[in-house]
Scaffold this motif. Sequence first.
Motif, PDB file in Angstrom:
ATOM      1  N   LYS A   1       0.844  -1.209   0.000  1.00 22.57           N
ATOM      2  CA  LYS A   1       0.000   0.000   0.000  1.00 22.57           C
ATOM      3  C   LYS A   1       0.875   1.253   0.000  1.00 22.57           C
ATOM      4  CE  LYS A   1      -2.977   2.629   3.117  1.00 22.57           C
ATOM      5  NZ  LYS A   1      -3.670   2.623   4.429  1.00 22.57           N
ATOM      6  N   TYR A   2       1.861   1.285   0.893  1.00 23.25           N
ATOM      7  CA  TYR A   2       2.698   2.481   1.011  1.00 23.25           C
ATOM      8  C   TYR A   2       3.683   2.607  -0.160  1.00 23.25           C
ATOM      9  CZ  TYR A   2       0.760   3.044   5.674  1.00 23.25           C
ATOM     10  OH  TYR A   2      -0.103   3.225   6.738  1.00 23.25           O
ATOM     11  N   LEU A   3       4.129   1.477  -0.704  1.00 20.02           N
ATOM     12  CA  LEU A   3       4.936   1.537  -1.925  1.00 20.02           C
ATOM     13  C   LEU A   3       4.115   2.097  -3.080  1.00 20.02           C
ATOM     14  CD1 LEU A   3       6.949  -1.815  -1.827  1.00 20.02           C
ATOM     15  CD2 LEU A   3       7.878   0.501  -1.651  1.00 20.02           C
ATOM     16  N   GLY A   4       2.822   1.746  -3.095  1.00 15.53           N
ATOM     17  CA  GLY A   4       1.916   2.300  -4.104  1.00 15.53           C
ATOM     18  C   GLY A   4       1.768   3.803  -3.962  1.00 15.53           C
ATOM     19  N   ILE A   5       1.734   4.282  -2.731  1.00 13.09           N
ATOM     20  CA  ILE A   5       1.632   5.731  -2.488  1.00 13.09           C
ATOM     21  C   ILE A   5       2.897   6.433  -2.979  1.00 13.09           C
ATOM     22  CG2 ILE A   5       1.553   7.488  -0.671  1.00 13.09           C
ATOM     23  CD1 ILE A   5      -0.313   5.597   0.888  1.00 13.09           C
ATOM     24  N   VAL A   6       4.063   5.836  -2.716  1.00 11.47           N
ATOM     25  CA  VAL A   6       5.324   6.407  -3.217  1.00 11.47           C
ATOM     26  C   VAL A   6       5.318   6.424  -4.746  1.00 11.47           C
ATOM     27  CG1 VAL A   6       7.829   6.087  -3.357  1.00 11.47           C
ATOM     28  CG2 VAL A   6       6.649   5.746  -1.177  1.00 11.47           C
ATOM     29  N   PHE A   7       4.788   5.356  -5.347  1.00  6.49           N
ATOM     30  CA  PHE A   7       4.726   5.283  -6.815  1.00  6.49           C
ATOM     31  C   PHE A   7       3.826   6.378  -7.391  1.00  6.49           C
ATOM     32  CE2 PHE A   7       2.968   3.599 -10.805  1.00  6.49           C
ATOM     33  CZ  PHE A   7       4.154   3.399 -11.501  1.00  6.49           C
ATOM     34  N   ILE A   8       2.750   6.703  -6.680  1.00  9.05           N
ATOM     35  CA  ILE A   8       1.872   7.792  -7.126  1.00  9.05           C
ATOM     36  C   ILE A   8       2.649   9.109  -7.165  1.00  9.05           C
ATOM     37  CG2 ILE A   8      -0.121   9.216  -6.463  1.00  9.05           C
ATOM     38  CD1 ILE A   8      -1.439   6.639  -5.446  1.00  9.05           C
ATOM     39  N   ALA A   9       3.487   9.349  -6.144  1.00  6.50           N
ATOM     40  CA  ALA A   9       4.308  10.562  -6.123  1.00  6.50           C
ATOM     41  C   ALA A   9       5.257  10.588  -7.319  1.00  6.50           C
ATOM     42  CB  ALA A   9       5.094  10.643  -4.813  1.00  6.50           C
ATOM     43  N   VAL A  10       5.850   9.432  -7.650  1.00  7.79           N
ATOM     44  CA  VAL A  10       6.738   9.336  -8.813  1.00  7.79           C
ATOM     45  C   VAL A  10       5.957   9.592 -10.093  1.00  7.79           C
ATOM     46  CG1 VAL A  10       8.197   7.775 -10.165  1.00  7.79           C
ATOM     47  CG2 VAL A  10       8.358   7.780  -7.660  1.00  7.79           C
ATOM     48  N   LEU A  11       4.774   9.016 -10.197  1.00 14.33           N
ATOM     49  CA  LEU A  11       3.944   9.173 -11.391  1.00 14.33           C
ATOM     50  C   LEU A  11       3.536  10.627 -11.604  1.00 14.33           C
ATOM     51  CD1 LEU A  11       2.461   7.731 -13.713  1.00 14.33           C
ATOM     52  CD2 LEU A  11       0.513   7.434 -12.166  1.00 14.33           C
ATOM     53  N   LEU A  12       3.217  11.325 -10.529  1.00 12.39           N
ATOM     54  CA  LEU A  12       2.794  12.726 -10.630  1.00 12.39           C
ATOM     55  C   LEU A  12       3.899  13.627 -11.172  1.00 12.39           C
ATOM     56  CD1 LEU A  12       0.754  13.196  -7.319  1.00 12.39           C
ATOM     57  CD2 LEU A  12      -0.151  13.207  -9.648  1.00 12.39           C
ATOM     58  N   THR A  13       5.160  13.259 -10.924  1.00 13.07           N
ATOM     59  CA  THR A  13       6.280  14.089 -11.364  1.00 13.07           C
ATOM     60  C   THR A  13       6.924  13.581 -12.649  1.00 13.07           C
ATOM     61  OG1 THR A  13       7.786  12.820  -9.921  1.00 13.07           O
ATOM     62  CG2 THR A  13       6.807  14.840  -9.016  1.00 13.07           C
ATOM     63  N   TYR A  14       6.374  12.521 -13.234  1.00 15.69           N
ATOM     64  CA  TYR A  14       6.923  11.957 -14.471  1.00 15.69           C
ATOM     65  C   TYR A  14       6.540  12.841 -15.654  1.00 15.69           C
ATOM     66  CZ  TYR A  14       8.217   8.339 -17.881  1.00 15.69           C
ATOM     67  OH  TYR A  14       8.788   7.634 -18.910  1.00 15.69           O
ATOM     68  N   LYS A  15       7.512  13.168 -16.485  1.00 12.80           N
ATOM     69  CA  LYS A  15       7.274  14.070 -17.604  1.00 12.80           C
ATOM     70  C   LYS A  15       6.345  13.427 -18.626  1.00 12.80           C
ATOM     71  CE  LYS A  15      10.180  15.118 -20.896  1.00 12.80           C
ATOM     72  NZ  LYS A  15      11.312  15.619 -21.715  1.00 12.80           N
ATOM     73  N   LEU A  16       5.363  14.184 -19.109  1.00 14.12           N
ATOM     74  CA  LEU A  16       4.418  13.682 -20.090  1.00 14.12           C
ATOM     75  C   LEU A  16       5.086  13.510 -21.450  1.00 14.12           C
ATOM     76  CD1 LEU A  16       1.370  15.894 -19.102  1.00 14.12           C
ATOM     77  CD2 LEU A  16       1.513  13.416 -18.866  1.00 14.12           C
ATOM     78  N   PRO A  17       4.579  12.591 -22.279  1.00 15.51           N
ATOM     79  CA  PRO A  17       5.155  12.409 -23.615  1.00 15.51           C
ATOM     80  C   PRO A  17       5.054  13.685 -24.454  1.00 15.51           C
ATOM     81  CG  PRO A  17       3.743  10.552 -23.037  1.00 15.51           C
ATOM     82  CD  PRO A  17       3.530  11.592 -21.984  1.00 15.51           C
ATOM     83  N   HIS A  18       6.154  14.045 -25.090  1.00 15.20           N
ATOM     84  CA  HIS A  18       6.222  15.196 -26.003  1.00 15.20           C
ATOM     85  C   HIS A  18       5.848  16.506 -25.313  1.00 15.20           C
ATOM     86  CE1 HIS A  18       5.340  11.925 -29.197  1.00 15.20           C
ATOM     87  NE2 HIS A  18       6.634  12.000 -28.956  1.00 15.20           N
ATOM     88  N   ASP A  19       6.182  16.593 -24.055  1.00 12.05           N
ATOM     89  CA  ASP A  19       5.853  17.783 -23.268  1.00 12.05           C
ATOM     90  C   ASP A  19       6.819  17.855 -22.098  1.00 12.05           C
ATOM     91  OD1 ASP A  19       4.440  19.651 -21.451  1.00 12.05           O
ATOM     92  OD2 ASP A  19       2.795  19.426 -22.876  1.00 12.05           O
TER      93      ASP A  19
END
Length: 228
Positions: A10-28
């Motif tokens: 569960k908490y690893l999933g929460i950390v992954f959400i933080a990583v996902l939020l800061t991941y650069k969008l394609p072609h942007d």
Amino acid sequence: MSEDNKKLFKYLGIVFIAVLLTYKLPHDSYSIIQYIIRPIRYKNSVIYLSGIIPLAVFIIGIKGILSLERFADKRRILIFLLIVTIIIPIMNWSLDFTRTNYHWLKRDGLNAVDIVDTDINLNGSNEELTINFKLELIDYSRSQNEFKIRVYLPKSLSDYVGKDFYEFEKHYRTYGNRSILNVKEQIVVRLDNDYTRKSSFDSQWYWEDVEYQLYNKKEVVKIMEHGF
């Protein structure tokens, strides 16, 4: 699965959400969170409030992991360093791996090429203005791509040089499999007078967006690099 393992995932999933939020969008150049909370320009500064939410999510995930019984007798600083230096890079790698597989399944060509990083700077002498470009490109496809590059300048800068866009003279080639290509280009612009040259330096063009187009006979890919 034990309750402790469930909480760990569960908490690893929460950390992954933080990583996902800061991941650069394609072609942007913006991440997901930067589109939700845009950077705020105030006078000559930029305030990035978008970093607060991922940081808060990350802290929640880390605190949750460190509170688990399995880590009660272990040094928490070591667990924290393990997450930052190994787990988070693996999460970022998994996002890159997912994107690579997506482009492979779609058999994408030029659409799989993206910009990792860019840099533009100006130099001037006499009646000339030199615009220097540095681009780092990555190719997520499974085969080579050949293309040219067109750059649409920030509006305030294009007003001074008298052109909306420039095309780089060279043809470029990438080789898929997340290979990296570094591009260095230089454009020399003749200006009317020294006032125009000085004005171009003082225009604060770096606040504005720059659009790059990668193109060949079959495809055109637009990549947006946002200003400060």
